[in-house]
Design a protein around this motif. Sequence first.
Motif, PDB file in Angstrom:
ATOM      1  N   VAL A   1       0.849  -1.186   0.000  1.00  0.00           N
ATOM      2  CA  VAL A   1       0.000   0.000   0.000  1.00  0.00           C
ATOM      3  C   VAL A   1       0.889   1.242   0.000  1.00  0.00           C
ATOM      4  O   VAL A   1       1.686   1.454   0.926  1.00  0.00           O
ATOM      5  CB  VAL A   1      -0.940   0.021   1.226  1.00  0.00           C
ATOM      6  N   HIS A   2       0.755   2.037  -1.043  1.00  0.00           N
ATOM      7  CA  HIS A   2       1.512   3.287  -1.184  1.00  0.00           C
ATOM      8  C   HIS A   2       1.146   4.231  -0.040  1.00  0.00           C
ATOM      9  O   HIS A   2      -0.020   4.286   0.384  1.00  0.00           O
ATOM     10  CB  HIS A   2       1.155   3.914  -2.536  1.00  0.00           C
ATOM     11  N   PRO A   3       2.100   5.003   0.465  1.00  0.00           N
ATOM     12  CA  PRO A   3       1.795   5.885   1.605  1.00  0.00           C
ATOM     13  C   PRO A   3       0.688   6.896   1.350  1.00  0.00           C
ATOM     14  O   PRO A   3       0.033   7.342   2.307  1.00  0.00           O
ATOM     15  CB  PRO A   3       3.136   6.577   1.884  1.00  0.00           C
ATOM     16  N   LEU A   4       0.455   7.263   0.106  1.00  0.00           N
ATOM     17  CA  LEU A   4      -0.617   8.215  -0.188  1.00  0.00           C
ATOM     18  C   LEU A   4      -1.963   7.530  -0.400  1.00  0.00           C
ATOM     19  O   LEU A   4      -2.968   8.203  -0.638  1.00  0.00           O
ATOM     20  CB  LEU A   4      -0.257   9.057  -1.415  1.00  0.00           C
ATOM     21  N   ASN A   5      -1.990   6.207  -0.311  1.00  0.00           N
ATOM     22  CA  ASN A   5      -3.237   5.463  -0.529  1.00  0.00           C
ATOM     23  C   ASN A   5      -3.759   4.796   0.732  1.00  0.00           C
ATOM     24  O   ASN A   5      -4.600   3.900   0.667  1.00  0.00           O
ATOM     25  CB  ASN A   5      -3.026   4.389  -1.609  1.00  0.00           C
ATOM     26  N   ILE A   6      -3.281   5.233   1.884  1.00  0.00           N
ATOM     27  CA  ILE A   6      -3.676   4.582   3.130  1.00  0.00           C
ATOM     28  C   ILE A   6      -5.053   5.035   3.595  1.00  0.00           C
ATOM     29  O   ILE A   6      -5.816   4.263   4.181  1.00  0.00           O
ATOM     30  CB  ILE A   6      -2.617   4.852   4.219  1.00  0.00           C
ATOM     31  N   ASP A   7      -5.405   6.283   3.319  1.00  0.00           N
ATOM     32  CA  ASP A   7      -6.697   6.841   3.727  1.00  0.00           C
ATOM     33  C   ASP A   7      -6.875   6.688   5.233  1.00  0.00           C
ATOM     34  O   ASP A   7      -6.139   7.270   6.000  1.00  0.00           O
ATOM     35  CB  ASP A   7      -7.846   6.198   2.942  1.00  0.00           C
ATOM     36  N   ASP A   8      -7.845   5.877   5.643  1.00  0.00           N
ATOM     37  CA  ASP A   8      -8.097   5.710   7.072  1.00  0.00           C
ATOM     38  C   ASP A   8      -7.485   4.424   7.610  1.00  0.00           C
ATOM     39  O   ASP A   8      -7.881   3.923   8.660  1.00  0.00           O
ATOM     40  CB  ASP A   8      -9.605   5.713   7.344  1.00  0.00           C
ATOM     41  N   GLY A   9      -6.539   3.887   6.902  1.00  0.00           N
ATOM     42  CA  GLY A   9      -5.904   2.650   7.323  1.00  0.00           C
ATOM     43  C   GLY A   9      -6.436   1.458   6.543  1.00  0.00           C
ATOM     44  O   GLY A   9      -7.329   1.582   5.700  1.00  0.00           O
ATOM     45  N   TYR A  10      -5.887   0.294   6.818  1.00  0.00           N
ATOM     46  CA  TYR A  10      -6.298  -0.938   6.156  1.00  0.00           C
ATOM     47  C   TYR A  10      -5.906  -2.099   7.056  1.00  0.00           C
ATOM     48  O   TYR A  10      -5.254  -1.920   8.090  1.00  0.00           O
ATOM     49  CB  TYR A  10      -5.643  -1.067   4.773  1.00  0.00           C
ATOM     50  N   ASP A  11      -6.287  -3.286   6.678  1.00  0.00           N
ATOM     51  CA  ASP A  11      -6.074  -4.474   7.511  1.00  0.00           C
ATOM     52  C   ASP A  11      -4.683  -5.054   7.248  1.00  0.00           C
ATOM     53  O   ASP A  11      -4.411  -5.582   6.166  1.00  0.00           O
ATOM     54  CB  ASP A  11      -7.153  -5.509   7.171  1.00  0.00           C
ATOM     55  N   PHE A  12      -3.795  -4.943   8.241  1.00  0.00           N
ATOM     56  CA  PHE A  12      -2.449  -5.483   8.084  1.00  0.00           C
ATOM     57  C   PHE A  12      -2.468  -7.000   7.887  1.00  0.00           C
ATOM     58  O   PHE A  12      -1.609  -7.559   7.212  1.00  0.00           O
ATOM     59  CB  PHE A  12      -1.588  -5.149   9.301  1.00  0.00           C
ATOM     60  N   ASN A  13      -3.462  -7.679   8.485  1.00  0.00           N
ATOM     61  CA  ASN A  13      -3.562  -9.130   8.307  1.00  0.00           C
ATOM     62  C   ASN A  13      -3.854  -9.486   6.851  1.00  0.00           C
ATOM     63  O   ASN A  13      -3.341 -10.479   6.327  1.00  0.00           O
ATOM     64  CB  ASN A  13      -4.648  -9.709   9.210  1.00  0.00           C
ATOM     65  N   GLU A  14      -4.668  -8.651   6.208  1.00  0.00           N
ATOM     66  CA  GLU A  14      -4.956  -8.877   4.784  1.00  0.00           C
ATOM     67  C   GLU A  14      -3.694  -8.697   3.953  1.00  0.00           C
ATOM     68  O   GLU A  14      -3.438  -9.466   3.014  1.00  0.00           O
ATOM     69  CB  GLU A  14      -6.046  -7.924   4.305  1.00  0.00           C
ATOM     70  N   LEU A  15      -2.895  -7.685   4.292  1.00  0.00           N
ATOM     71  CA  LEU A  15      -1.632  -7.472   3.592  1.00  0.00           C
ATOM     72  C   LEU A  15      -0.765  -8.721   3.707  1.00  0.00           C
ATOM     73  O   LEU A  15      -0.213  -9.202   2.700  1.00  0.00           O
ATOM     74  CB  LEU A  15      -0.899  -6.263   4.190  1.00  0.00           C
ATOM     75  N   ARG A  16      -0.640  -9.254   4.893  1.00  0.00           N
ATOM     76  CA  ARG A  16       0.200 -10.430   5.080  1.00  0.00           C
ATOM     77  C   ARG A  16      -0.351 -11.628   4.311  1.00  0.00           C
ATOM     78  O   ARG A  16       0.413 -12.379   3.676  1.00  0.00           O
ATOM     79  CB  ARG A  16       0.323 -10.784   6.558  1.00  0.00           C
ATOM     80  N   GLU A  17      -1.659 -11.841   4.360  1.00  0.00           N
ATOM     81  CA  GLU A  17      -2.271 -12.982   3.672  1.00  0.00           C
ATOM     82  C   GLU A  17      -2.023 -12.932   2.168  1.00  0.00           C
ATOM     83  O   GLU A  17      -1.757 -13.962   1.534  1.00  0.00           O
ATOM     84  CB  GLU A  17      -3.771 -13.012   3.966  1.00  0.00           C
ATOM     85  N   LEU A  18      -2.082 -11.735   1.598  1.00  0.00           N
ATOM     86  CA  LEU A  18      -1.830 -11.597   0.165  1.00  0.00           C
ATOM     87  C   LEU A  18      -0.347 -11.757  -0.143  1.00  0.00           C
ATOM     88  O   LEU A  18       0.043 -12.357  -1.148  1.00  0.00           O
ATOM     89  CB  LEU A  18      -2.326 -10.237  -0.328  1.00  0.00           C
TER      90      LEU A  18
END
Length: 264
Positions: A66-83
Amino acid sequence: MFLVDSHCHLDSLDYNELHSGVDSVLEKARERDVKFMLAVATTLPGYRSMTQLIGDRPDVAFSCGVHPLNIDDGYDFNELRELAVSPKVVAMGETGLDYFYQKEAGQLKLQQDSFREHIRIGRELNKPVIVHTRDARQDTLDILKEENAGECGGVLHCFTEDLPTAEFLLDLGFYISFSGIVTFRNAEALREVARYVPLDRLLVETDSPYLAPVPHRGKENQPAYVRDVAEYMAVLKGVSVERLAEATTANFSRLFHIDSFSLI
């Protein structure tokens, strides 16, 4: 000769007017000896759609991040790891810090937390990080050091920083990637850094569809144009373009744990 575009956004090219599809982009690249590329994600939904668009190909690898300018209100770090666990993913990112457009403390904290998490997952999975930085030099370097990013390795892509930054990254074991910016008329300070960076730590990239090199400025960038970056870098380094290609392809293979025989 075998060139690698170490950083491109294949999903963002103009497939309505300029290219008939991914196959046509890859064919144009092959015609200029660009025979492998790393397609870089900037969001998690974007990673999914990018891999669906491109499919499984022997000449394209993927990053997930996730690009630093595309974080918005955050996202699920677990989803990042799973992908990122997927064997088709060879790198984390692009990640990093970008303070040029965002100044609010809360947003900067989200960027920093995301950056740290990419590095932690990269260390866990033994996958290098692709780092973006803009107007955030010291925080970027501090986080790389604090999170022991040298354990997973990585690259500062589209390098536009100064010589001390390059020295820090090289000491950390990182690679440094140069884009078409190095060909721009007002980029002499960057060219000095390019001359300094050892040949065995260099990568070349397009960051397409952005930052087309001379003589293509003003046009949409594409992987084929990494040949122009390589030819320019070869002159700066005082080597043949064949030697530059050999070195940067070997560096890419080493950094992203891709069998060099699969790049022949």
